[in-house]
Every structure is written in C-alpha cells, then in structure tokens.
Design an enzyme around this catalytic site. Structure first.
Site, PDB file in Angstrom:
ATOM      1  N   CYS A 113       0.677  -1.275  -0.027  1.00  0.00           N
ATOM      2  CA  CYS A 113       0.029  -0.193   0.084  1.00  0.00           C
ATOM      3  C   CYS A 113       0.920   1.300   0.140  1.00  0.00           C
ATOM      4  O   CYS A 113       0.316   2.274  -0.225  1.00  0.00           O
ATOM      5  CB  CYS A 113      -0.745   0.040   1.182  1.00  0.00           C
ATOM      6  SG  CYS A 113      -1.890  -1.418   1.272  1.00  0.00           S
ATOM      7  N   HIS A 263      -3.970   6.857   3.272  1.00  0.00           N
ATOM      8  CA  HIS A 263      -4.289   5.470   2.567  1.00  0.00           C
ATOM      9  C   HIS A 263      -5.521   5.101   3.185  1.00  0.00           C
ATOM     10  O   HIS A 263      -5.960   5.418   4.426  1.00  0.00           O
ATOM     11  CB  HIS A 263      -3.125   4.529   2.963  1.00  0.00           C
ATOM     12  CG  HIS A 263      -3.565   3.148   2.588  1.00  0.00           C
ATOM     13  ND1 HIS A 263      -3.984   2.689   1.347  1.00  0.00           N
ATOM     14  CD2 HIS A 263      -3.226   1.988   3.396  1.00  0.00           C
ATOM     15  CE1 HIS A 263      -4.044   1.535   1.372  1.00  0.00           C
ATOM     16  NE2 HIS A 263      -3.921   1.090   2.628  1.00  0.00           N
ATOM     17  N   ASN A 293     -10.184  -0.942   0.018  1.00  0.00           N
ATOM     18  CA  ASN A 293      -8.676  -0.689   0.124  1.00  0.00           C
ATOM     19  C   ASN A 293      -8.143  -1.072  -1.079  1.00  0.00           C
ATOM     20  O   ASN A 293      -8.074  -2.165  -1.378  1.00  0.00           O
ATOM     21  CB  ASN A 293      -7.968  -1.676   1.403  1.00  0.00           C
ATOM     22  CG  ASN A 293      -6.611  -1.373   1.355  1.00  0.00           C
ATOM     23  OD1 ASN A 293      -5.716  -0.851   0.641  1.00  0.00           O
ATOM     24  ND2 ASN A 293      -6.225  -2.041   2.334  1.00  0.00           N
TER      25      ASN A 293
HETATM   26  O1  UT7 Z   1      -3.464  -2.156   3.743  1.00  0.00           O
HETATM   27  C1  UT7 Z   1      -3.394  -2.995   4.961  1.00  0.00           C
HETATM   28  C2  UT7 Z   1      -4.418  -3.828   4.854  1.00  0.00           C
HETATM   29  N1  UT7 Z   1      -4.954  -4.553   6.232  1.00  0.00           N
HETATM   30  C3  UT7 Z   1      -5.623  -3.604   7.006  1.00  0.00           C
HETATM   31  O2  UT7 Z   1      -6.012  -2.441   6.821  1.00  0.00           O
HETATM   32  C4  UT7 Z   1      -6.525  -4.286   8.025  1.00  0.00           C
HETATM   33  C5  UT7 Z   1      -6.404  -3.576   9.394  1.00  0.00           C
HETATM   34  N2  UT7 Z   1      -7.532  -4.210  10.163  1.00  0.00           N
HETATM   35  C6  UT7 Z   1      -8.699  -3.966  10.227  1.00  0.00           C
HETATM   36  O3  UT7 Z   1      -9.049  -2.938   9.199  1.00  0.00           O
HETATM   37  C7  UT7 Z   1      -9.679  -4.450  10.928  1.00  0.00           C
HETATM   38  O4  UT7 Z   1      -9.020  -5.327  12.015  1.00  0.00           O
HETATM   39  C8  UT7 Z   1     -10.834  -5.468  10.372  1.00  0.00           C
HETATM   40  C9  UT7 Z   1     -11.710  -4.678   9.665  1.00  0.00           C
HETATM   41  C10 UT7 Z   1      -9.971  -6.491   9.613  1.00  0.00           C
HETATM   42  C11 UT7 Z   1     -11.413  -6.338  11.243  1.00  0.00           C
HETATM   43  O5  UT7 Z   1     -12.118  -5.651  12.384  1.00  0.00           O
HETATM   44  P1  UT7 Z   1     -11.795  -5.774  13.794  1.00  0.00           P
HETATM   45  O6  UT7 Z   1     -12.876  -5.139  14.577  1.00  0.00           O
HETATM   46  O7  UT7 Z   1     -10.623  -5.707  14.248  1.00  0.00           O
HETATM   47  O8  UT7 Z   1     -12.474  -7.268  14.033  1.00  0.00           O
HETATM   48  P2  UT7 Z   1     -11.789  -8.655  14.668  1.00  0.00           P
HETATM   49  O9  UT7 Z   1     -11.062  -9.238  13.666  1.00  0.00           O
HETATM   50  O10 UT7 Z   1     -11.510  -8.299  15.952  1.00  0.00           O
HETATM   51  O11 UT7 Z   1     -13.061  -9.811  14.640  1.00  0.00           O
HETATM   52  C12 UT7 Z   1     -14.178  -9.155  15.355  1.00  0.00           C
HETATM   53  C13 UT7 Z   1     -15.270 -10.441  15.026  1.00  0.00           C
HETATM   54  C14 UT7 Z   1     -14.918 -11.647  15.165  1.00  0.00           C
HETATM   55  O12 UT7 Z   1     -15.802 -12.621  15.592  1.00  0.00           O
HETATM   56  P3  UT7 Z   1     -15.714 -13.064  17.188  1.00  0.00           P
HETATM   57  O13 UT7 Z   1     -14.344 -14.128  17.327  1.00  0.00           O
HETATM   58  O14 UT7 Z   1     -15.570 -11.810  18.200  1.00  0.00           O
HETATM   59  O15 UT7 Z   1     -16.831 -13.925  17.276  1.00  0.00           O
HETATM   60  C15 UT7 Z   1     -14.627 -12.024  13.661  1.00  0.00           C
HETATM   61  O16 UT7 Z   1     -14.783 -13.566  13.434  1.00  0.00           O
HETATM   62  O17 UT7 Z   1     -15.818  -9.911  13.919  1.00  0.00           O
HETATM   63  C16 UT7 Z   1     -15.585 -11.294  12.991  1.00  0.00           C
HETATM   64  N3  UT7 Z   1     -15.572 -11.056  11.543  1.00  0.00           N
HETATM   65  C17 UT7 Z   1     -16.546 -10.549  10.955  1.00  0.00           C
HETATM   66  N4  UT7 Z   1     -17.978 -10.962  11.056  1.00  0.00           N
HETATM   67  C18 UT7 Z   1     -18.746 -10.379  10.017  1.00  0.00           C
HETATM   68  C19 UT7 Z   1     -14.437 -10.805  11.054  1.00  0.00           C
HETATM   69  N5  UT7 Z   1     -14.909 -10.489   9.648  1.00  0.00           N
HETATM   70  C20 UT7 Z   1     -16.166 -10.413   9.815  1.00  0.00           C
HETATM   71  C21 UT7 Z   1     -17.129 -10.312   8.663  1.00  0.00           C
HETATM   72  N6  UT7 Z   1     -18.223 -10.094   9.055  1.00  0.00           N
HETATM   73  N7  UT7 Z   1     -16.741  -9.655   7.281  1.00  0.00           N
END
Ligand code: UT7
Length: 336
Positions: A113, A263, A293
């Site tokens: 990125c 970004h 993204n």
């Molecule tokens: O350019 C670099 C590219 N990458 C990034 O920028 C990623 C940076 N990280 C993020 O943007 C965030 O961490 C995410 C958007 C990827 C995830 O958000 P989060 O608030 O950190 O969620 P999490 O990974 O802590 O997951 C929370 C819950 C989990 O369920 P449990 O374990 O609490 O039951 C996940 O399984 O949300 C669940 N989950 C989803 N649920 C519905 C993860 N992805 C999804 C989804 N839909 N797409």
C-alpha cells in the site's frame, strides 16, 4: 541538494463492476452492517475477467499524461507499484510500456500500500541523477485475484484500481484546463519498513517460499492472509508517527497542512490517525466507502477525486500517508 521535483498531472481508473456489501453478504457469512461499522466500506470495484493490472494502469497513465500535457514518447522512466501484477515476470511495467509505446527504464516496486509514496521517493532520486527525465510513477492492483472469497476477514476489504502521476524537475506549470493538471512540488518524503512484521499480511502463493508443482491444488496459501487486529494497531501507529516525523523534519505544524489524503484501508484507521495528529475531520479526504482498500492506488485515487471536486486547490499543502504489507509505511508533503 535535491532538484525541486514537480507532479505535473494525475490519472486514475477504477473498473466498472461494483461489488457492494449486500452482494458480498450473499457470497460469504457477513453483513452490510458489520462491514460498514468496522471498516466504513460500502462498495468496491472489481476488474473484469481478463482485465489485467497493466490494463488498469494504462487507463490511469493515459489520463495522467493527458493532464501533464505530455506524450508517451517523452516518458523516460516508468515505475509500477503493485503486489498483484500481470505475471511473476516480466515486470508489469514492461507490459505497460508495450501497451503505451513508452521506452526507457521500466520496473516494478513491491511496497504494497505504500507503493506510490515509495515510487515518488525513487523518482526524486532518479531526477537528481537525470534532471531532464520525465517519470511516470504508477500504481495498480487487481487484489480481487489474490482474494480468498471464502475468507470473510479479508474479502470485504480490498478493491481494484490504478493511478498514475507524471513527474519532472521542470518548474513550468502545464496549462490544459484539465482538473487533474497540477504543478505540485514535492516538499519532502519519508519511507520506512520493518520486516519483523512481515507475517501480519502476506500472500505466499507464487513465491519461492511456497513452491508448487503441476497438479497441485490451489489452497488458502495462494491468497491474501492477514492478522487484521494487529495490523490495525501498527497502521495507526506508523501512519501517525511518520507524518509527525515528516512535519518535524520540514518545520511545519499541522496548521500548515490544508488537507490530509491518507491511505484508505479502514475508516476507523483514518479517524484514529487524524485524532492522533490533531487534524479536524473536515481536513481529511475520505473515499474508502466507494472503493475499499485499493493498496498503492488509494492516495492517488484520493488526490484525483479531491482535485476533480475542487477540494484540492492551487496553493494548498497536502499531506499523504500510507502503510501496508511488509510492513511498509511512508508520508509525503506536496505543495499544489
Ligand atoms: O493495507 C493494509 C490492509 N489491512 C488492513 O488495513 C487491516 C487492518 N485491520 C482492520 O481493518 C480490522 O482489524 C478488520 C476490519 C480487518 C477487522 O475488524 P476488527 O474490529 O479488528 O474485528 P476482529 O478481527 O477483531 O473480529 C471481530 C469479530 C470476530 O468474531 P468473534 O471472534 O468476536 O466472534 C470475527 O470473526 O468479527 C468477526 N468478523 C466478521 N464478522 C462479519 C471478521 N470479519 C467479519 C466479517 N463479517 N466480514
């Protein structure tokens, strides 16, 4: 002492196909509400079958050269920032060269990125050696082809697109009447990387760390793998700290910055970085809701739209910042 370097014109392109959250929710176990609340993304663009990274870049590059009032024959160097190029080799840059009729040095750079900011920094170096160069710095991503569409943690985040900018050391402002025509001086740039954090976001499918042979089945390793929660923290820290370092280095304060074009990975990351930097929301350009993204493309896409909407105007000082797989991160100050 570096020659002053100017961006003369921008171009961007996104594929026509829109994939919105509702359609995604019919493909994988997610919902519009979850994606919007956790990322701010409403929809993203997806390349058509057969549409390659170089195809996307050519569209953006043509617009950038039009805006800069320059012809393909005048370009002396071509850089492509990408992690989703056309082939393992040759470089996507030579595919773009071939399609646009460009000659001279051409190469890809892999900084995820942060690819566009790395590209700008490299172009400054090239212009210091060859002051008469005219450099096309581009970025293109077809991340949809590296996406595991069964992995809800990653497939909701990314989008396809391309961007381009023409750079030279000539201080004469081009005149075209095109909103993407600029004479933006690069005031300074900082780039960084930390390989200790390389396991937070990677795709080892086509590399020598994960060799495959004829007949192997394509598995999750062939697609993007990510530790989202850890990345989130590093994203906020790295983008805000490198922006602060750049301001300290150049002697500017946040009040000297008219607009930040960050970004666009996640609206919550953008907001957290703005809060750390003490930037009011109205000084932050946001289009993550429309494109998701787009990796190295996102700051060009942001500046391109901001120019077309009249949000960036002559005389403004713009801060761009980015982070990505590597981890890599960087920031640049541009005086339009
Ligand atoms: O350019 C670099 C590219 N990458 C990034 O920028 C990623 C940076 N990280 C993020 O943007 C965030 O961490 C995410 C958007 C990827 C995830 O958000 P989060 O608030 O950190 O969620 P999490 O990974 O802590 O997951 C929370 C819950 C989990 O369920 P449990 O374990 O609490 O039951 C996940 O399984 O949300 C669940 N989950 C989803 N649920 C519905 C993860 N992805 C999804 C989804 N839909 N797409």
């Amino acid at each position: 002492m570096l020659h002053p370097v100017y961006i003369k014109g921008f171009g961007y392109y996104v594929p026509e196909r829109v994939l919105d959250n509702l359609e995604l929710a019919s493909m994988v176990n997610t919902s519009n509400e979850w994606i919007l609340e956790r990322t701010g993304i409403k929809e993203r663009r997806i390349a058509a079958p057969g549409q390659t990274c170089s195809d996307l870049i050519c569209q953006a590059a043509r617009r950038a050269m039009d805006a800069a009032g320059c012809k393909a024959e005048e370009i002396t160097h071509l850089l492509v920032g990408t992690v989703s190029g056309d082939d393992a080799f040759p470089a996507t840059a030579v595919r773009v060269q071939q399609k646009l009729g460009i000659k001279g040095m051409a190469f890809d750079l892999s900084a995820a990125c942060t690819g566009f900011i790395y590209g700008l920094q490299l172009a400054r170096g090239l212009l210091a050696i060859e002051p008469h160069a005219k450099i096309l710095v581009t970025a293109g991503e077809v991340l949809s082809m590296l996406t595991n569409w069964e992995d809800r943690a990653t497939c909701v985040l990314f989008g396809d697109g391309a961007g381009a900018a023409v750079l030279s050391a000539d201080e004469t402002a081009p005149r075209t009447g095109n909103p993407l025509t600029v004479n933006a001086r690069i005031e300074d740039i900082l780039c960084n990387a930390d390989g200790e954090l390389s396991d937070l976001l990677f795709c080892n499918g086509a590399g020598s760390s994960f060799p495959y042979k004829l007949g192997d089945v394509v598995g999750p390793e062939n697609f993007i793998q990510m530790n989202g929660r850890e990345l989130f923290k590093h994203a906020v820290r790295s983008m805000s700290s490198i922006s602060t370092q750049l301001l300290e280095k150049t002697g500017y304060g946040m009040d000297d910055i008219d607009l930040v074009v960050p970004h666009q990975a996640n609206l919550r990351i953008i907001t957290a970085v703005a809060e750390r930097l003490g930037v009011p929301q109205e000084k932050v350009f946001i289009n993550v809701h429309k494109y998701g993204n787009t990796s190295a493309v996102s700051t060009i896409l942001g500046m391109g739209e901001a120019l077309e909407q009249g949000v960036i105007r002559p005389g403004m000082r713009i801060l761009i910042n980015a982070f990505g797989a590597g981890l890599t991160w960087g920031a640049a100050l541009l005086k339009f």
